[in-house]
Scaffold this motif. Structure first.
Motif, PDB file in Angstrom:
ATOM      1  N   PRO A 206      50.015  46.212  27.982  1.00 48.38           N
ATOM      2  CA  PRO A 206      49.432  44.944  28.435  1.00 48.38           C
ATOM      3  C   PRO A 206      48.685  44.241  27.299  1.00 48.38           C
ATOM      4  N   MET A 207      48.913  42.945  27.175  1.00 51.68           N
ATOM      5  CA  MET A 207      48.183  42.097  26.232  1.00 51.68           C
ATOM      6  C   MET A 207      47.671  40.884  27.010  1.00 51.68           C
ATOM      7  N   THR A 208      46.371  40.706  27.052  1.00 49.61           N
ATOM      8  CA  THR A 208      45.823  39.577  27.800  1.00 49.61           C
ATOM      9  C   THR A 208      45.180  38.570  26.848  1.00 49.61           C
ATOM     10  N   MET A 209      45.244  37.311  27.264  1.00 51.69           N
ATOM     11  CA  MET A 209      44.665  36.198  26.520  1.00 51.69           C
ATOM     12  C   MET A 209      43.509  35.616  27.318  1.00 51.69           C
ATOM     13  N   PRO A 210      42.513  35.044  26.648  1.00 51.22           N
ATOM     14  CA  PRO A 210      41.419  34.403  27.380  1.00 51.22           C
ATOM     15  C   PRO A 210      41.941  33.264  28.244  1.00 51.22           C
ATOM     16  N   LEU A 211      41.254  32.997  29.343  1.00 52.24           N
ATOM     17  CA  LEU A 211      41.596  31.863  30.198  1.00 52.24           C
ATOM     18  C   LEU A 211      41.018  30.588  29.578  1.00 52.24           C
ATOM     19  N   ASP A 216      36.624  20.002  32.529  1.00 57.94           N
ATOM     20  CA  ASP A 216      35.292  19.894  33.132  1.00 57.94           C
ATOM     21  C   ASP A 216      34.285  20.803  32.442  1.00 57.94           C
ATOM     22  N   GLY A 217      34.768  21.732  31.597  1.00 62.51           N
ATOM     23  CA  GLY A 217      33.875  22.627  30.884  1.00 62.51           C
ATOM     24  C   GLY A 217      33.308  23.749  31.721  1.00 62.51           C
ATOM     25  N   VAL A 218      33.810  23.908  32.950  1.00 64.07           N
ATOM     26  CA  VAL A 218      33.241  24.909  33.872  1.00 64.07           C
ATOM     27  C   VAL A 218      34.303  25.907  34.331  1.00 64.07           C
ATOM     28  N   HIS A 219      35.361  25.405  34.932  1.00 64.89           N
ATOM     29  CA  HIS A 219      36.377  26.259  35.542  1.00 64.89           C
ATOM     30  C   HIS A 219      37.592  26.407  34.630  1.00 64.89           C
ATOM     31  N   LYS A 220      38.369  27.476  34.860  1.00 66.57           N
ATOM     32  CA  LYS A 220      39.596  27.625  34.091  1.00 66.57           C
ATOM     33  C   LYS A 220      40.513  26.443  34.408  1.00 66.57           C
ATOM     34  N   MET A 221      41.348  26.095  33.436  1.00 65.27           N
ATOM     35  CA  MET A 221      42.231  24.943  33.597  1.00 65.27           C
ATOM     36  C   MET A 221      43.140  25.156  34.798  1.00 65.27           C
ATOM     37  N   SER A 222      43.177  24.184  35.689  1.00 66.73           N
ATOM     38  CA  SER A 222      43.898  24.335  36.951  1.00 66.73           C
ATOM     39  C   SER A 222      44.371  22.980  37.451  1.00 66.73           C
ATOM     40  N   GLN A 223      45.606  22.934  37.877  1.00 70.64           N
ATOM     41  CA  GLN A 223      46.123  21.686  38.433  1.00 70.64           C
ATOM     42  C   GLN A 223      45.474  21.365  39.770  1.00 70.64           C
ATOM     43  N   SER A 224      45.129  22.390  40.526  1.00 68.98           N
ATOM     44  CA  SER A 224      44.501  22.142  41.824  1.00 68.98           C
ATOM     45  C   SER A 224      43.100  21.555  41.658  1.00 68.98           C
TER      46      SER A 224
END
Length: 392
Positions: A206-211, A216-224
């Motif tokens: 497993p290799m994970t990347m930061p979200l 908005d500077g608060v939440h992870k990038m999200s279309q919703s």
């Protein structure tokens, strides 16, 4: 090669195992699964897609899983409540749209694109019982997001428990050597290792990347949440959105979203910290670097020029659409804004007018009714990026 592949990663299980597998000199099968639950490919998705491309550039096989089956289940990772189930038709429409975006980032070869409905849609009850016997409920509740919801007495469906197992089945089906994902995916990726071992395969790394945090500077990038930048946004729109991000996100965006070297990123971080670099000018460089990746150097220059035209000289963009004025006098401005496509509803228009966000030729307008002559051949603006030129 190892340093390049480790750039920007958050967790690798383990770096020693990765180095050993890379030393085998055979093309590794590097898996990335993405569920098409929305129509755009964002810079957030591009973080892991660009990492997958790096593996391609070093001769390894990108195995891109379109989660057309798992998207109908809904990934519970990082969620505080049960997600709405999407229909097969919704998922199919999204999958068709995002695939072009995936291809915009990845190399055409070496690439395998698979849909996990190939092996998941036809699972019979015996296979489902065998699959669900691999992990206990107690193990599931060790997962952070499930533990929080259970402690808060919030509903958790059995279907959500099954999701990590289905994602793990993907790894078995494609015999993944490495699986990429966001930092919220680590638990799911580790389940894939368990299922592979029980299937007699070498467990994936497993290799994970930061979200990536959204605009908005608060939440992870999200279309919703609407705090996203899409890779298919028009160059000027993309540049403008990047210019709107909070200053504290600059370093992470340079690291995760650009091809700027690690040494340059370190210099940028130092300059912003000691004040030798101005955040606004640094943001301009960021915008140019990102637009250049997806649209080319010429479009990046044009996007910056368009930004200056609107925000420095307060002029309307050259390609401003025209809209025909209605015949009544005075003109009811909320209805005009809605008809021109600048707002979704008249109530939104009224809120924006009251908030000072509506302008005529750069001057704020605070009334709902405007004389016809005041609007003729003028530019109507909402916010920073929405314009129409009013004609007779």
């Amino acid at each position: 090669m190892l340093d390049v592949l480790l750039r920007g990663t958050e967790r690798v299980v383990t770096e020693e195992a990765l180095a050993s597998r890379l030393a085998s000199k055979r093309p590794l099968r590097v898996k990335l699964g993405l569920d098409p639950t929305a129509p755009a490919v964002t810079l957030g998705w591009a973080v892991v897609l660009r990492k997958l491309r790096q593996f391609q550039e070093h001769g390894h096989i990108a195995v891109l899983i379109i989660g057309d089956f798992t998207a109908q289940v809904g990934d519970p990772s990082g969620k505080s409540e049960t997600r709405r189930r999407l229909s097969a038709d919704e998922v199919g429409a999204y999958a068709e749209r995002v695939l072009a975006g995936f291809r915009k980032i990845l190399l055409p070869e070496p690439l395998e694109i698979r849909h996990n409905s190939e092996w998941l849609a036809n699972l019979d009850m015996e296979a489902i019982l065998e699959l669900t016997s691999q992990v206990t409920v107690a193990q599931m509740l060790e997962r952070g997001d499930f533990a929080k919801r259970y402690a808060a007495r919030q509903p958790i469906t059995l279907m959500e428990f099954v999701y990590p197992l289905l994602q793990g089945m993907d790894s078995v089906a494609v015999r993944a050597d490495i699986e990429l994902g966001g930092s919220d995916q680590l638990w799911n990726l580790m389940v894939g290792r368990v299922l592979q071992e029980r299937a007699g395969q070498d467990p994936q790394i497993p290799m994970t990347m930061p979200l990536l945090v959204g605009t908005d500077g608060v939440h992870k990038m999200s279309q919703s949440l609407g705090n996203y930048i899409a890779i298919d946004d028009a160059p000027a729109e993309m540049f403008g959105k990047i210019m709107s991000i909070p200053d504290e996100l600059l370093v992470s965006y340079f690291e995760l979203c650009t091809d700027v070297s690690e040494a340059d990123v370190a210099d940028i971080a130092k300059g912003l910290s000691d004040g030798s670099l101005h955040p606004g000018e640094t943001k301009r460089r960021l915008g140019s670097e990102i637009v250049k990746i997806y649209w080319g150097a010429d479009e990046a220059l044009a996007a910056e020029a368009a930004f200056d035209q609107v925000f420095k000289r307060h002029e309307a963009p050259q390609d401003t659409l025209e809209f025909r004025l209605p015949g009544e006098d005075p003109v009811y401005l909320p209805s005009l804004l809605r008809s021109a496509g600048l707002v979704a509803s008249a109530s939104e228009a009224r809120r924006l007018i009251d908030g000072g966000a509506v302008k005529i030729d750069g001057e704020r307008i605070g009334t709902f009714e405007v004389p016809h002559a005041t609007l003729r051949q003028r530019v109507l603006q909402v916010g920073k990026r929405r314009f129409v030129r009013l004609i007779e």
